[in-house]
Design a protein around this motif. Structure first.
Motif, mmCIF file in Angstrom:
data_model
loop_
_atom_site.group_PDB
_atom_site.id
_atom_site.type_symbol
_atom_site.label_atom_id
_atom_site.label_comp_id
_atom_site.label_asym_id
_atom_site.label_seq_id
_atom_site.Cartn_x
_atom_site.Cartn_y
_atom_site.Cartn_z
ATOM 1 N N MET A 21 37.205 41.473 49.488
ATOM 2 C CA MET A 21 38.650 41.515 49.306
ATOM 3 C C MET A 21 38.953 41.823 47.841
ATOM 4 S SD MET A 21 41.487 38.566 50.055
ATOM 5 C CE MET A 21 41.171 38.557 51.806
ATOM 6 N N ARG A 22 39.297 43.056 47.598
ATOM 7 C CA ARG A 22 39.636 43.478 46.238
ATOM 8 C C ARG A 22 41.060 43.034 45.909
ATOM 9 N NH1 ARG A 22 34.754 43.961 44.381
ATOM 10 N NH2 ARG A 22 33.515 45.546 45.433
ATOM 11 N N PRO A 23 41.449 43.085 44.630
ATOM 12 C CA PRO A 23 42.847 42.778 44.290
ATOM 13 C C PRO A 23 43.801 43.719 45.013
ATOM 14 C CG PRO A 23 41.481 42.919 42.305
ATOM 15 C CD PRO A 23 40.628 43.399 43.445
ATOM 16 N N ILE A 24 45.046 43.285 45.143
ATOM 17 C CA ILE A 24 46.020 44.154 45.801
ATOM 18 C C ILE A 24 46.100 45.484 45.058
ATOM 19 C CG2 ILE A 24 47.413 42.235 46.660
ATOM 20 C CD1 ILE A 24 49.495 43.076 44.480
ATOM 21 N N GLY A 25 46.397 46.517 45.790
ATOM 22 C CA GLY A 25 46.554 47.828 45.180
ATOM 23 C C GLY A 25 45.245 48.561 44.970
ATOM 24 N N ALA A 26 44.121 47.938 45.362
ATOM 25 C CA ALA A 26 42.826 48.581 45.121
ATOM 26 C C ALA A 26 42.709 49.894 45.901
ATOM 27 C CB ALA A 26 41.694 47.641 45.507
ATOM 28 N N LEU A 27 42.139 50.868 45.247
ATOM 29 C CA LEU A 27 41.820 52.133 45.922
ATOM 30 C C LEU A 27 40.809 51.861 47.024
ATOM 31 C CD1 LEU A 27 41.242 54.361 42.730
ATOM 32 C CD2 LEU A 27 43.334 54.207 44.124
ATOM 33 N N ALA A 28 40.604 52.812 47.905
ATOM 34 C CA ALA A 28 39.525 52.708 48.901
ATOM 35 C C ALA A 28 38.221 52.408 48.155
ATOM 36 C CB ALA A 28 39.404 54.006 49.676
ATOM 37 N N ILE A 50 43.286 33.681 41.268
ATOM 38 C CA ILE A 50 42.517 33.957 42.495
ATOM 39 C C ILE A 50 41.582 35.153 42.339
ATOM 40 C CG2 ILE A 50 44.228 32.936 44.045
ATOM 41 C CD1 ILE A 50 45.052 35.819 44.802
ATOM 42 N N LEU A 51 41.619 35.784 41.182
ATOM 43 C CA LEU A 51 40.715 36.924 40.976
ATOM 44 C C LEU A 51 39.501 36.469 40.185
ATOM 45 C CD1 LEU A 51 43.234 39.822 40.187
ATOM 46 C CD2 LEU A 51 42.311 39.044 42.392
ATOM 47 N N VAL A 52 38.340 36.835 40.686
ATOM 48 C CA VAL A 52 37.099 36.454 40.006
ATOM 49 C C VAL A 52 36.192 37.681 39.905
ATOM 50 C CG1 VAL A 52 37.165 34.054 40.814
ATOM 51 C CG2 VAL A 52 36.002 35.779 42.198
ATOM 52 N N LYS A 53 35.316 37.601 38.931
ATOM 53 C CA LYS A 53 34.339 38.682 38.758
ATOM 54 C C LYS A 53 33.228 38.480 39.779
ATOM 55 C CE LYS A 53 32.292 40.784 34.599
ATOM 56 N NZ LYS A 53 33.399 41.683 34.316
ATOM 57 N N GLY A 54 32.932 39.513 40.545
ATOM 58 C CA GLY A 54 31.922 39.377 41.582
ATOM 59 C C GLY A 54 30.726 40.267 41.340
ATOM 60 N N GLY A 57 30.062 43.043 38.661
ATOM 61 C CA GLY A 57 31.103 42.872 37.648
ATOM 62 C C GLY A 57 32.476 43.284 38.126
ATOM 63 N N TYR A 58 32.577 43.617 39.419
ATOM 64 C CA TYR A 58 33.871 44.050 39.963
ATOM 65 C C TYR A 58 34.677 42.849 40.454
ATOM 66 C CZ TYR A 58 31.515 48.577 40.041
ATOM 67 O OH TYR A 58 30.835 49.715 39.682
ATOM 68 N N PRO A 59 36.003 42.923 40.307
ATOM 69 C CA PRO A 59 36.826 41.777 40.709
ATOM 70 C C PRO A 59 37.026 41.695 42.218
ATOM 71 C CG PRO A 59 38.239 43.545 39.949
ATOM 72 C CD PRO A 59 36.820 44.018 39.741
ATOM 73 N N HIS A 60 37.105 40.477 42.703
ATOM 74 C CA HIS A 60 37.511 40.272 44.094
ATOM 75 C C HIS A 60 38.376 39.027 44.180
ATOM 76 C CE1 HIS A 60 34.786 36.897 45.110
ATOM 77 N NE2 HIS A 60 33.974 37.461 44.239
ATOM 78 N N VAL A 61 39.002 38.861 45.325
ATOM 79 C CA VAL A 61 39.921 37.744 45.536
ATOM 80 C C VAL A 61 39.148 36.551 46.079
ATOM 81 C CG1 VAL A 61 41.951 36.960 46.817
ATOM 82 C CG2 VAL A 61 41.841 39.324 45.982
ATOM 83 N N ASP A 62 39.410 35.386 45.498
ATOM 84 C CA ASP A 62 38.812 34.136 45.965
ATOM 85 C C ASP A 62 39.955 33.206 46.387
ATOM 86 O OD1 ASP A 62 37.675 31.687 46.321
ATOM 87 O OD2 ASP A 62 36.663 31.608 44.385
ATOM 88 N N ASP A 65 41.088 28.239 46.481
ATOM 89 C CA ASP A 65 42.027 27.264 45.918
ATOM 90 C C ASP A 65 43.477 27.676 46.052
ATOM 91 O OD1 ASP A 65 40.343 25.223 44.923
ATOM 92 O OD2 ASP A 65 39.751 26.541 43.270
ATOM 93 N N ASN A 66 43.733 28.942 46.256
ATOM 94 C CA ASN A 66 45.103 29.425 46.111
ATOM 95 C C ASN A 66 45.292 30.712 46.904
ATOM 96 O OD1 ASN A 66 47.644 29.155 45.042
ATOM 97 N ND2 ASN A 66 46.976 29.096 42.917
ATOM 98 N N GLY A 67 46.510 31.252 46.877
ATOM 99 C CA GLY A 67 46.780 32.505 47.558
ATOM 100 C C GLY A 67 47.447 33.501 46.616
ATOM 101 N N CYS A 68 47.765 34.654 47.173
ATOM 102 C CA CYS A 68 48.362 35.732 46.372
ATOM 103 C C CYS A 68 49.879 35.765 46.577
ATOM 104 C CB CYS A 68 47.755 37.072 46.802
ATOM 105 S SG CYS A 68 48.413 38.496 45.906
ATOM 106 N N THR A 69 50.600 35.812 45.481
ATOM 107 C CA THR A 69 52.064 35.888 45.560
ATOM 108 C C THR A 69 52.563 37.337 45.568
ATOM 109 O OG1 THR A 69 52.263 35.840 43.166
ATOM 110 C CG2 THR A 69 52.320 33.702 44.312
ATOM 111 N N PHE A 70 51.638 38.281 45.460
ATOM 112 C CA PHE A 70 51.979 39.709 45.400
ATOM 113 C C PHE A 70 52.898 40.014 44.212
ATOM 114 C CE2 PHE A 70 51.215 38.653 49.908
ATOM 115 C CZ PHE A 70 50.028 39.351 50.076
ATOM 116 N N CYS A 71 52.611 39.332 43.113
ATOM 117 C CA CYS A 71 53.438 39.509 41.906
ATOM 118 C C CYS A 71 53.173 40.835 41.214
ATOM 119 C CB CYS A 71 53.177 38.364 40.930
ATOM 120 S SG CYS A 71 51.492 38.359 40.228
#
Ligand code: SF4
Ligand code: SF4
Ligand code: SF4
Length: 166
Positions: A21-28, A50-54, A57-62, A65-71
């Motif tokens: 699960m990449r951050p919102i807006g991630a390209l394919a 909620i974003l962590v380095k995976g 070294g690429y970010p993904h959603v964890d 503990d929390n959710g995404c507010t789509f901010c």
């Protein structure tokens, strides 16, 4: 491309999350991996942490503990074009058989955390109360995931992408 899982399958949790699960807006996924430099600007920008380095070294959603507010703060922080506005968010909720409502135990924790009112509980045969998930109202925010006492909730891809399996 695989067909989207049926709503019945969603409810029964038969489809596990197939991809990172990449951050919102991630390209394919392949384009994302090419564009992302692993700079962590999005990770630092996320007010929900909620974003962590995976892997790699690429970010993904964890969502542990929390959710995404789509901010969109992560998208705003990304200078490389790896995250772009107005992209579809291909994740929706899935509930496993271990949900306490399947065992006659009353629990409405997920409903209490769903601002979209996608989760309701309705009387069922035998005096039980069963979860009724309206997938059309689910935003995929993930705020219901962490509070579930039996880890019965996960997010699955509602529209398959070329993202790789985790
Ligand atoms: S949209 Fe906001 S809350 Fe969601 S991952 Fe990006 S920065 Fe975090
Ligand atoms: S800000 Fe963009 S380039 Fe930097 S880690 Fe996040 S997605 Fe990758
Ligand atoms: S992911 Fe968000 S919108 Fe969907 S059921 Fe959970 S709390 Fe509600």
């Amino acid at each position: 491309m695989t067909a989207a899982p049926s709503r019945r399958a969603f409810l029964r949790g038969r489809f596990e999350a197939p991809a990172v699960m990449r951050p919102i807006g991630a390209l394919a996924e392949s384009a994302f991996l090419e564009a992302c430099t692993g700079c962590d600007d999005c990770v630092r920008a996320c007010p929900e942490a909620i974003l962590v380095k995976g892997d790699g070294g690429y970010p993904h959603v964890d969502l542990s503990d929390n959710g995404c507010t789509f901010c969109n703060d992560c998208i705003d922080a990304c200078d490389t074009g790896a995250l772009i506005p107005d992209s579809p968010w291909p994740w929706t909720v899935a509930v496993a058989e271990t949900c306490l409502s399947n065992k006659g135990v009353e629990c409405r924790t997920c409903q209490d955390h769903c601002d979209s009112r996608a989760i309701r509980f309705r009387p069922a045969l035998g005096g039980q109360v069963r979860m009724d998930l309206d997938a059309s109202l689910c935003t995929g925010c993930g705020f219901c995931v962490a509070p579930c006492p039996v880890n019965a909730i996960s997010l699955i891809q509602s529209t398959p992408t070329e993202a790789s399996r985790c």
